[in-house]
Design an enzyme around this catalytic site. Structure first.
Site, PDB file in Angstrom:
ATOM      1  N   SER A 127       5.375  44.972  45.481  1.00  0.00           N
ATOM      2  CA  SER A 127       6.151  43.946  44.783  1.00  0.00           C
ATOM      3  C   SER A 127       6.279  42.627  45.531  1.00  0.00           C
ATOM      4  CB  SER A 127       7.550  44.487  44.446  1.00  0.00           C
ATOM      5  OG  SER A 127       7.477  45.353  43.337  1.00  0.00           O
ATOM      6  N   LYS A 154      11.365  38.696  49.803  1.00  0.00           N
ATOM      7  CA  LYS A 154      10.990  39.707  48.815  1.00  0.00           C
ATOM      8  C   LYS A 154      10.545  40.998  49.484  1.00  0.00           C
ATOM      9  CE  LYS A 154      10.472  41.097  44.667  1.00  0.00           C
ATOM     10  NZ  LYS A 154      10.721  42.464  45.181  1.00  0.00           N
ATOM     11  N   SER A 193      13.425  43.270  41.610  1.00  0.00           N
ATOM     12  CA  SER A 193      11.991  43.596  41.643  1.00  0.00           C
ATOM     13  C   SER A 193      11.562  44.279  40.345  1.00  0.00           C
ATOM     14  CB  SER A 193      11.678  44.505  42.840  1.00  0.00           C
ATOM     15  OG  SER A 193      10.320  44.446  43.184  1.00  0.00           O
ATOM     16  N   LYS A 253       5.280  39.539  43.615  1.00  0.00           N
ATOM     17  CA  LYS A 253       6.165  38.712  42.800  1.00  0.00           C
ATOM     18  C   LYS A 253       6.467  37.363  43.447  1.00  0.00           C
ATOM     19  CE  LYS A 253       8.240  42.671  40.412  1.00  0.00           C
ATOM     20  NZ  LYS A 253       7.771  43.861  41.133  1.00  0.00           N
TER      21      LYS A 253
END
Length: 427
Positions: free
Chosen positions: A61, A223, A121, A64
């Protein structure tokens, strides 16, 4: 005499600093530390610590970050506004490990969609964004790869906007650091999206997946990511005393492990004197460590293989959480406070909800909602980007000529995917 004393002091200091760095991965598996890492000065690009920073790795993720970057570019170009609609489609809703906060047909603003995607997420929200921004999914993936090429992310390739496992989707610790620096320098006005501690959705409070927020002094984003094959990844930023650092840790063994390893790197950068030797490990663009690997690391046997419990060690730390207090870590000498401290202050919660979109273009919005409800996605227009930014204007020949490769396959060292994949039907 003075010169010799200074040289001796510098050598001693470097030995001390080296002892503080995480243990290197073993030559046999490359995974004993848990994967590649890099610590970078956000402003100068100086590398303070790194290991296998060019080794291909599955981004999970952390993908992203690029999804958000493409949205920021669309905002900058005036294609959309923060109040433009993002429609949750059946395809998006059906993504694996989806948040399911919003049902097919519900419409959010770009602003709220970013908050949901980056804080929780949410894979379904990442897909909804990719379908709603620009000319649809194919166009969005193309933009992700064009941006990667522009930023010098030469060993990265994207085939989806959320990071669910695909052997063709790879990145490196170095490339993620390059992307993070670009977000911070090109779009500082949007940095707040990466530091939201929790969101409130339909009455429920959902905290950020980044454990450093509110627990590590100066933590400012960015992130996390996890799939079995990548292990537990994190891109973490922190700011103290006018300096902001970026730590990228890939392939940790669990959520606490990735946060602790990132926190340890950041702490060293701020408090252990590494800044005195800024640039001693080279500029971020000069990294070569890990470039000899031809395949992405595979953490599945380690994190999802049901392995035996092993004794605590620097390579296999064990963790214990104290309610309301710090997280403890045992590296073979008993539990001690880790770099992840107790929560400081009350968690800040941001409310998100459907609706509130710009009323212009209501016919198009109605069409998208109908499409989302019946589950048939329109085929996007030809993926030729026009009037977005100068680098896109010359990226393609006219009349839908085949695009040039995103990266040189020989440089990528992994099998190149088809450029414009279609999302697979969900079971």
């Amino acid at each position: 005499m003075r010169r010799k004393l200074f040289a001796a002091f510098a050598a001693w200091t470097m030995l001390v600093l080296a002892s503080l760095l995480p243990a290197p991965a073993s030559a046999a598996t490359g995974l004993d530390f848990g994967g590649p890492y890099v610590l970078v000065d956000a402003q100068s690009g100086d590398v303070y610590a790194e290991h296998d920073a060019l080794r291909p790795w599955y981004p999970a993720s952390t993908t992203k970050l690029m999804t958000a970057f493409v949205v920021f570019q669309a905002l900058k170009a005036g294609e959309i506004t923060l109040d433009s609609p993002v429609v949750m489609s059946k395809t998006a809703y059906g993504q694996a490990y989806a948040s399911h906060f919003f049902k097919p047909g519900e419409v959010l603003t770009v602003d709220n969609a970013l908050k949901v995607m980056l804080t929780r997420s949410a894979n379904d929200m990442a897909m909804a964004i990719a379908e709603s921004v620009g000319n649809g999914f194919d166009d969005f993936i193309l933009r992700m790869n064009l941006e990667a090429r522009r930023l010098g992310m030469s060993r990265s390739r994207f085939v989806n906007p959320h990071g669910l496992h695909d052997t063709r989707q790879v990145t490196t610790a170095r490339d993620l650091a390059l992307l993070t620096r670009a977000i911070m320098s090109e779009f500082p006005r949007y940095k707040h999206y990466f530091s939201i501690e929790a969101i409130q959705v339909k009455g429920a409070v959902r905290r950020n997946t980044n454990l450093l927020l509110g627990r590590f002094r100066g933590a400012s984003g960015m992130k996390t990511g996890y799939i079995c094959d990548s292990g537990w990844n994190i891109v973490a930023t922190a700011r103290r005393g006018g300096r902001e650092l970026i730590a990228v840790v890939l392939g940790a063994r669990n959520a606490v492990d990735r946060a602790e390893r990132a926190a340890a790197l950041l702490e060293q950068g701020f408090d252990r004197g590494i800044g005195l030797f800024a640039g001693s490990r080279g500029d971020i663009t000069k990294i070569s460590s890990g470039s000899s690997y031809a395949q992405a690391g595979n953490m599945r046997p380690v994190v999802c293989g049901g392995g035996k419990q092993v004794a605590a060690s620097p390579e296999h730390p064990q963790y214990k959480a104290i309610k309301g207090g710090p997280i403890l870590i045992d590296t073979g000498e008993g539990f001690k406070p880790s770099h992840i401290g107790p929560r400081s202050g009350k968690r800040q919660v941001v409310a998100v909800a459907a609706g509130g979109v710009d009323g212009s273009g209501t016919d198009e919005l109605a069409r998208r909602v109908i499409v989302a409800n019946i589950g048939v996605l329109p085929r996007p227009r030809p993926a030729i980007i026009q009037a977005v930014s100068p680098q896109y204007a010359t990226a393609f020949a006219p009349k839908e000529a085949a695009p040039e490769p995103i990266v040189d396959p020989a440089s990528l060292l992994v099998a190149p995917p088809s450029l414009l994949p279609r999302p697979r039907p969900q079971p």
